[in-house]
Scaffold this motif. Structure first.
Motif, short mmCIF file in Angstrom:
data_model
loop_
_atom_site.label_atom_id
_atom_site.label_comp_id
_atom_site.label_asym_id
_atom_site.label_seq_id
_atom_site.Cartn_x
_atom_site.Cartn_y
_atom_site.Cartn_z
N THR A 38 -2.94 21.98 13.49
CA THR A 38 -2.59 20.90 12.57
C THR A 38 -3.56 19.74 12.64
OG1 THR A 38 -1.12 19.94 14.24
CG2 THR A 38 -0.13 21.48 12.67
N GLU A 39 -4.26 19.61 13.79
CA GLU A 39 -5.21 18.52 13.96
C GLU A 39 -6.65 18.95 13.72
OE1 GLU A 39 -4.46 15.36 14.58
OE2 GLU A 39 -2.30 15.75 14.66
N GLY A 40 -6.84 20.23 13.38
CA GLY A 40 -8.19 20.69 13.14
C GLY A 40 -8.53 21.94 13.94
N GLU A 132 -11.67 16.63 19.85
CA GLU A 132 -10.75 16.43 20.97
C GLU A 132 -9.29 16.43 20.53
OE1 GLU A 132 -10.82 13.74 24.94
OE2 GLU A 132 -10.75 12.59 23.07
N ALA A 133 -8.97 15.78 19.44
CA ALA A 133 -7.58 15.68 19.00
C ALA A 133 -6.98 17.07 18.76
CB ALA A 133 -7.48 14.83 17.74
N ALA A 134 -7.74 17.94 18.12
CA ALA A 134 -7.24 19.30 17.85
C ALA A 134 -7.01 20.06 19.14
CB ALA A 134 -8.23 20.04 16.96
N MET A 135 -7.94 19.94 20.08
CA MET A 135 -7.80 20.63 21.36
C MET A 135 -6.56 20.15 22.11
SD MET A 135 -10.39 20.72 24.66
CE MET A 135 -9.79 19.17 25.36
N TRP A 167 -3.94 9.19 24.27
CA TRP A 167 -3.68 7.88 23.66
C TRP A 167 -4.67 7.49 22.57
CZ3 TRP A 167 0.90 5.79 24.39
CH2 TRP A 167 1.64 6.19 25.49
N PRO A 168 -5.98 7.72 22.72
CA PRO A 168 -6.89 7.30 21.64
C PRO A 168 -6.64 7.99 20.31
CG PRO A 168 -8.09 7.74 23.67
CD PRO A 168 -6.71 8.24 23.88
#
Length: 417
Positions: A38-40, A132-135, A167-168
């Motif tokens: 969902t995030e990539g 990073e977000a997807a991982m 968090w980021p």
């Protein structure tokens, strides 16, 4: 918060072209797969091992029969007791540094778990900091399937380091899974069981000295951050192969270490423990857990083996109050008598204890006097005692005063008062 990723790119001087080219080689080089979340897009390398795979002294599947009660006591984590060990998730991370600040990336997250008849290792790789977000989202989705976390120094390092990365990306809520499940951090059992003998309880040292694990083609942990930073610079995937191997081996060794530590605590008296210092350590672990009977057995076994003076004193100091608490004063007296007649008379402790016993219990003032005099003679040779010369002289004066106050008819034979 939103500026963190551009800062990372600036710090490591990322150039899009090397990483773009690297993505085409990842699957083939690292035996992995690409997936869309969902995030990539994210990348994982996957390996499977039969449950019968041997990692040093244990098969992977031996972990499934480990004593969860022993593991709970060693980790001081009551929630581990009775947990289904087949639901355990083994976690190990590789990072660009040791600082939990925003500029440290967790670029490889290794997860190991039992699935059907196999042990599966999935390694989530940060092929580009932009992904990073997807991982992280994919990791959190997988981790929530399990009910026990197993790490080595994970409480202080892996979990807070990985948690901080959520968090980021506005995923702070998602990292709660890391602190919500029972956690067997095996660094603490390793310290409790082997620190006295091994000094270093780094995982690599435990592999060599205890677990029978031999690695080939590994890379030193200190070199790993630089290898990833070089990858970010030039996109060369091949140099990361030893890093993936290192991470996977850490996961396999966690299963062996957990199995062995639990078996030592569950029954150290079956022959697997041979060293006096190891018995001293397991005795302390039993004592901390409130298991007085096994603590006494372990301390007694430690004292029957060769111990250096400080360890012998520690064991004696620990077992003496346990003997008294369990109404086994005769055992304590026998221990003190054995120590004062031993050729290894390093400590004044047994002289002090016997002197008190003779003075207050037996009323044998003459022997109490001679024991204190001997303790004074040995005092300069005992570097571990906290008893001062003044303390011993005070005791001696009191005993001699009692002797002097005895009626002539009660004085010890051969004395005239």
């Amino acid at each position: 918060m939103d500026t963190e990723q551009p800062v990372v790119r600036q710090k490591y001087s990322l150039r899009p072209s090397p990483l773009a080219a690297a993505t085409t080689k990842l699957a083939a080089t690292l035996s992995g797969v690409w997936a869309e979340g969902t995030e990539g897009r994210y990348f994982t390398a996957e390996q499977t091992y039969p449950r019968s795979h041997r990692q040093g002294i244990h098969l992977l599947e031996d972990f499934l029969a480990a004593d969860s009660h022993a593991l709970a006591k060693l980790c001081r984590e009551p929630a581990i007791n009775g947990v289904d060990l087949s639901s355990a998730l083994f976690l190990d991370t590789e990072t660009t540094g040791l600082d939990t600040g925003g500029n440290t990336l967790v670029f490889l997250v290794g997860l190991g778990y039992f699935e059907n008849e196999e042990f599966r290792v999935r390694q989530f790789f940060l092929y580009d900091p932009a992904g990073e977000a997807a991982m992280l989202h994919a990791i959190s989705a997988l981790v929530q399937r399990f009910s026990l976390l197993v790490t080595f120094n994970g409480k202080s390092f892996d979990v807070p380091m990985l948690g901080a990365r959520y968090w980021p990306h506005g995923q702070g809520h998602a990292q709660r899974f890391l602190v919500g499940m029972p956690h067997a951090d095996l660094l603490y059992p390793a310290r409790r069981l082997w620190k006295d003998r091994l000094r270093s309880v780094r995982l690599a040292n435990l592999e060599r000295t205890l677990l029978g694990v031999r690695r080939t083609g590994d890379v030193a942990g200190a070199e790993i951050p630089d290898l990833y930073l070089r990858y970010l610079h030039d996109g060369a995937v091949d140099r990361l192969l030893p890093v993936f191997y290192h991470n996977a081996q850490d996961l396999l060794t966690l299963a062996t270490l957990a199995t062995y530590a639990a078996s030592v605590y569950a029954d150290p008296f079956d022959g697997r423990v041979q060293d006096g210092l190891d018995f001293l350590c397991v005795g302390r672990a039993y004592e901390a857990a409130g298991d007085v009977d096994n603590a006494i057995r372990a301390y007694d076994r430690a004292l029957s083996l060769s111990l250096h003076p400080a360890a012998q004193l520690d064991a004696c100091k620990r077992i003496t109050p346990l003997y008294k608490r369990t109404a086994r004063l005769n055992h304590a007296v026998a221990l003190w008598e054995e120590m004062v007649t031993s050729e290894r008379r390093h400590s004044i402790l047994p002289y002090e204890e016997l002197a008190k016993h003779c003075e207050h219990v037996l009323g044998d003032l003459q022997r109490a006097e001679s024991l204190v005099i001997e303790a004074l003679r040995l005092l300069p040779l005992d570097p571990c005692t906290r008893t001062s010369e003044r303390d011993l002289e005070k005791r001696l004066r009191r005993i001699q005063a009692k002797l002097a106050a005895l009626p002539v008819s009660d004085a010890p034979a051969g004395e005239s008062r």
